[in-house]
Structures are given as C-alpha cells and as structure tokens.
Design a protein around this motif. Structure first.
Motif, PDB file in Angstrom:
ATOM      1  N   GLN A 147      -4.388 -78.000 -67.733  1.00 63.52           N
ATOM      2  CA  GLN A 147      -4.816 -77.558 -66.406  1.00 63.52           C
ATOM      3  C   GLN A 147      -3.614 -77.319 -65.493  1.00 63.52           C
ATOM      4  N   GLY A 148      -3.157 -76.082 -65.413  1.00 62.95           N
ATOM      5  CA  GLY A 148      -2.097 -75.714 -64.494  1.00 62.95           C
ATOM      6  C   GLY A 148      -0.702 -76.200 -64.869  1.00 62.95           C
ATOM      7  N   ALA A 149      -0.530 -76.761 -66.048  1.00 61.82           N
ATOM      8  CA  ALA A 149       0.783 -77.275 -66.449  1.00 61.82           C
ATOM      9  C   ALA A 149       1.059 -76.891 -67.901  1.00 61.82           C
ATOM     10  N   ALA A 150       2.295 -77.062 -68.304  1.00 63.33           N
ATOM     11  CA  ALA A 150       2.676 -76.794 -69.685  1.00 63.33           C
ATOM     12  C   ALA A 150       3.684 -77.855 -70.126  1.00 63.33           C
ATOM     13  N   ARG A 151       3.566 -78.271 -71.394  1.00 59.87           N
ATOM     14  CA  ARG A 151       4.517 -79.219 -71.974  1.00 59.87           C
ATOM     15  C   ARG A 151       5.189 -78.520 -73.151  1.00 59.87           C
ATOM     16  N   THR A 152       6.515 -78.400 -73.073  1.00 61.41           N
ATOM     17  CA  THR A 152       7.287 -77.699 -74.093  1.00 61.41           C
ATOM     18  C   THR A 152       8.025 -78.703 -74.972  1.00 61.41           C
ATOM     19  N   THR A 153       7.954 -78.479 -76.278  1.00 59.53           N
ATOM     20  CA  THR A 153       8.688 -79.313 -77.228  1.00 59.53           C
ATOM     21  C   THR A 153       9.595 -78.415 -78.054  1.00 59.53           C
ATOM     22  N   MET A 154      10.867 -78.799 -78.152  1.00 60.82           N
ATOM     23  CA  MET A 154      11.839 -78.066 -78.957  1.00 60.82           C
ATOM     24  C   MET A 154      13.025 -78.975 -79.251  1.00 60.82           C
ATOM     25  N   TYR A 155      13.872 -78.554 -80.183  1.00 59.03           N
ATOM     26  CA  TYR A 155      15.099 -79.281 -80.484  1.00 59.03           C
ATOM     27  C   TYR A 155      16.122 -78.966 -79.402  1.00 59.03           C
ATOM     28  N   ARG A 156      16.635 -80.013 -78.762  1.00 58.17           N
ATOM     29  CA  ARG A 156      17.573 -79.823 -77.656  1.00 58.17           C
ATOM     30  C   ARG A 156      18.978 -80.325 -77.993  1.00 58.17           C
ATOM     31  N   GLY A 157      19.217 -80.675 -79.237  1.00 61.26           N
ATOM     32  CA  GLY A 157      20.526 -81.174 -79.657  1.00 61.26           C
ATOM     33  C   GLY A 157      21.469 -80.049 -80.035  1.00 61.26           C
ATOM     34  N   GLY A 158      22.647 -80.449 -80.468  1.00 61.53           N
ATOM     35  CA  GLY A 158      23.657 -79.485 -80.884  1.00 61.53           C
ATOM     36  C   GLY A 158      23.446 -79.041 -82.320  1.00 61.53           C
ATOM     37  N   THR A 159      24.193 -78.033 -82.714  1.00 60.99           N
ATOM     38  CA  THR A 159      24.157 -77.539 -84.092  1.00 60.99           C
ATOM     39  C   THR A 159      25.584 -77.384 -84.593  1.00 60.99           C
ATOM     40  N   ALA A 160      25.757 -77.556 -85.890  1.00 60.77           N
ATOM     41  CA  ALA A 160      27.089 -77.373 -86.479  1.00 60.77           C
ATOM     42  C   ALA A 160      27.477 -75.898 -86.436  1.00 60.77           C
ATOM     43  N   TRP A 161      26.562 -75.031 -86.818  1.00 58.54           N
ATOM     44  CA  TRP A 161      26.811 -73.594 -86.780  1.00 58.54           C
ATOM     45  C   TRP A 161      26.294 -73.061 -85.449  1.00 58.54           C
ATOM     46  N   GLY A 162      27.123 -72.381 -84.695  1.00 55.30           N
ATOM     47  CA  GLY A 162      26.699 -71.819 -83.421  1.00 55.30           C
ATOM     48  C   GLY A 162      26.655 -72.805 -82.290  1.00 55.30           C
ATOM     49  N   GLY A 163      27.330 -73.937 -82.453  1.00 57.31           N
ATOM     50  CA  GLY A 163      27.294 -74.990 -81.439  1.00 57.31           C
ATOM     51  C   GLY A 163      27.794 -74.567 -80.073  1.00 57.31           C
ATOM     52  N   MET A 164      28.708 -73.592 -80.038  1.00 50.23           N
ATOM     53  CA  MET A 164      29.231 -73.176 -78.733  1.00 50.23           C
ATOM     54  C   MET A 164      28.180 -72.452 -77.892  1.00 50.23           C
ATOM     55  N   PHE A 165      27.056 -72.071 -78.504  1.00 49.14           N
ATOM     56  CA  PHE A 165      25.989 -71.390 -77.769  1.00 49.14           C
ATOM     57  C   PHE A 165      24.878 -72.345 -77.318  1.00 49.14           C
ATOM     58  N   THR A 166      24.997 -73.634 -77.660  1.00 53.14           N
ATOM     59  CA  THR A 166      23.928 -74.592 -77.374  1.00 53.14           C
ATOM     60  C   THR A 166      23.546 -74.620 -75.903  1.00 53.14           C
ATOM     61  N   SER A 167      24.514 -74.760 -75.013  1.00 51.81           N
ATOM     62  CA  SER A 167      24.163 -74.850 -73.592  1.00 51.81           C
ATOM     63  C   SER A 167      23.518 -73.558 -73.103  1.00 51.81           C
ATOM     64  N   HIS A 168      23.978 -72.413 -73.604  1.00 52.76           N
ATOM     65  CA  HIS A 168      23.397 -71.122 -73.198  1.00 52.76           C
ATOM     66  C   HIS A 168      21.930 -71.022 -73.625  1.00 52.76           C
ATOM     67  N   VAL A 169      21.650 -71.323 -74.889  1.00 55.63           N
ATOM     68  CA  VAL A 169      20.272 -71.175 -75.376  1.00 55.63           C
ATOM     69  C   VAL A 169      19.356 -72.209 -74.715  1.00 55.63           C
ATOM     70  N   LEU A 170      19.854 -73.409 -74.457  1.00 54.27           N
ATOM     71  CA  LEU A 170      19.014 -74.419 -73.788  1.00 54.27           C
ATOM     72  C   LEU A 170      18.767 -74.040 -72.320  1.00 54.27           C
ATOM     73  N   GLU A 171      19.751 -73.441 -71.682  1.00 55.13           N
ATOM     74  CA  GLU A 171      19.583 -72.967 -70.300  1.00 55.13           C
ATOM     75  C   GLU A 171      18.516 -71.871 -70.255  1.00 55.13           C
ATOM     76  N   LYS A 172      18.586 -70.921 -71.193  1.00 53.47           N
ATOM     77  CA  LYS A 172      17.606 -69.835 -71.238  1.00 53.47           C
ATOM     78  C   LYS A 172      16.216 -70.371 -71.604  1.00 53.47           C
TER      79      LYS A 172
END
Length: 178
Positions: A147-172
């Motif tokens: 009702q009028g809200a949303a709960r999002t679940t995803m992996y928010r940790g770092g990755t070995a491959w592509g780790g330098m993009f972690t903050s960008h993808v989490l921000e988006k």
C-alpha cells in the motif's frame, strides 16, 4: 462480495495496479536521469528498459553501460527471477556498443515487481552479483509493492570483477528503485 475493483472493462487487480504504478514511476525516473527508455517484451510481460552510458576519470576512461530491466509479475519466486535475470543479461549483451572488454563494462539491473515476493527469491537477489562472460555484471532486484510503498532487495556488496563501478551502480539503483 468480490473485493476487487471494477471498471467499465471488468475487474481489475489492485496488486497489478500497484506494480503498474511503480513501473510508470520507474519510467519517469529513468527518463529524468537521461536514460534511453524502451519497452520490449519478456514472455507475456511488458518490460521497462532503461539504458545510459557514463565515463568518469576515476574509472580510467572506462565506459560503464548501465541497463535497467523491470517487469511486473503476479509473484516473484527464485526460478522466475533467475530466468528474468538470464534473459536481461543476454538482452543487454545484444545491445552493447563497442568492443566488449575494450575499455567498457556493462552493468545490468534486472528487477521484478510484485506484491508477492517469495523469501527465497529475495535471498537469491541479496546473495551476490551475477556475471556473464566476465563483461556483464548483474544485480537482480525484487521490488515488493504494498500500500503506497515498495521494499527493494538486491546485493549491495562489492564485486571482484567491476568493483570500481560498485558505488555508481548502487547510486543508480537507489535512484531508480527507491
């Protein structure tokens, strides 16, 4: 008495309405952030797709292509989320520009939206990022609409491959899936 709303075309499902409202708002957020937006189909579902490419000095000139895929489904289970994630990664791979691995990376946010999210699907989404051919990194999401809200679940940790993009993808992800 049936508790579902009716209109001149017949009964409507309020859960589908909440998911459709969420997808409409997502479309607007993607557009506002400068994404190219389209609506391909996956199985019998309409998918909101957003695409943008960014290049930043801190990434040493690497271009990060971000693909967002979101569809409303009646219920999110692990099998459906896994199938949607695999489809989104293949689809993103087919859309990529340039030479894969040649100073560009692809980040994929495949999201399913529903009022009913099975716990194992949310756990699977939160468990880790997924890789395809070492050039595509996806972070599947479940979006539970209530009702009028949303709960999002995803992996928010770092990755070995592509780790330098972690903050960008989490921000988006936070911008697109509040």
């Amino acid at each position: 008495m049936d508790s579902r709303a009716t209109d001149s075309t017949g009964p409507t499902d309020p859960t589908a309405d909440a998911a459709a409202t969420y997808l409409t708002a997502l479309h607007q957020r993607l557009t506002t952030d400068g994404c190219a937006v389209s609506s391909p189909g996956w199985q019998e579902y309409r998918v909101v797709t957003g695409y943008r490419a960014d290049r930043k000095v801190r990434w040493f000139g690497t271009k990060a292509e971000l693909f967002v895929f979101a569809a409303a489904v009646p219920e999110i289970d692990q099998a459906t989320l896994g199938a949607f994630t695999a489809w989104a990664m293949r689809y993103a791979k087919s859309l990529r520009g340039g030479i894969p691995g040649a100073r560009n990376a692809a980040l994929v946010l495949p999201a399913l939206v529903s009022e009913r999210v099975r716990p194992e699907a949310a756990r699977w989404a939160a468990q880790d990022a997924r890789l395809l051919d070492t050039t595509l990194i996806s972070r599947p999401l479940t979006v539970e609409t209530t009702q009028g809200a949303a709960r999002t679940t995803m992996y928010r940790g770092g990755t070995a491959w592509g780790g330098m993009f972690t903050s960008h993808v989490l921000e988006k992800a936070a911008l697109y899936f509040p």
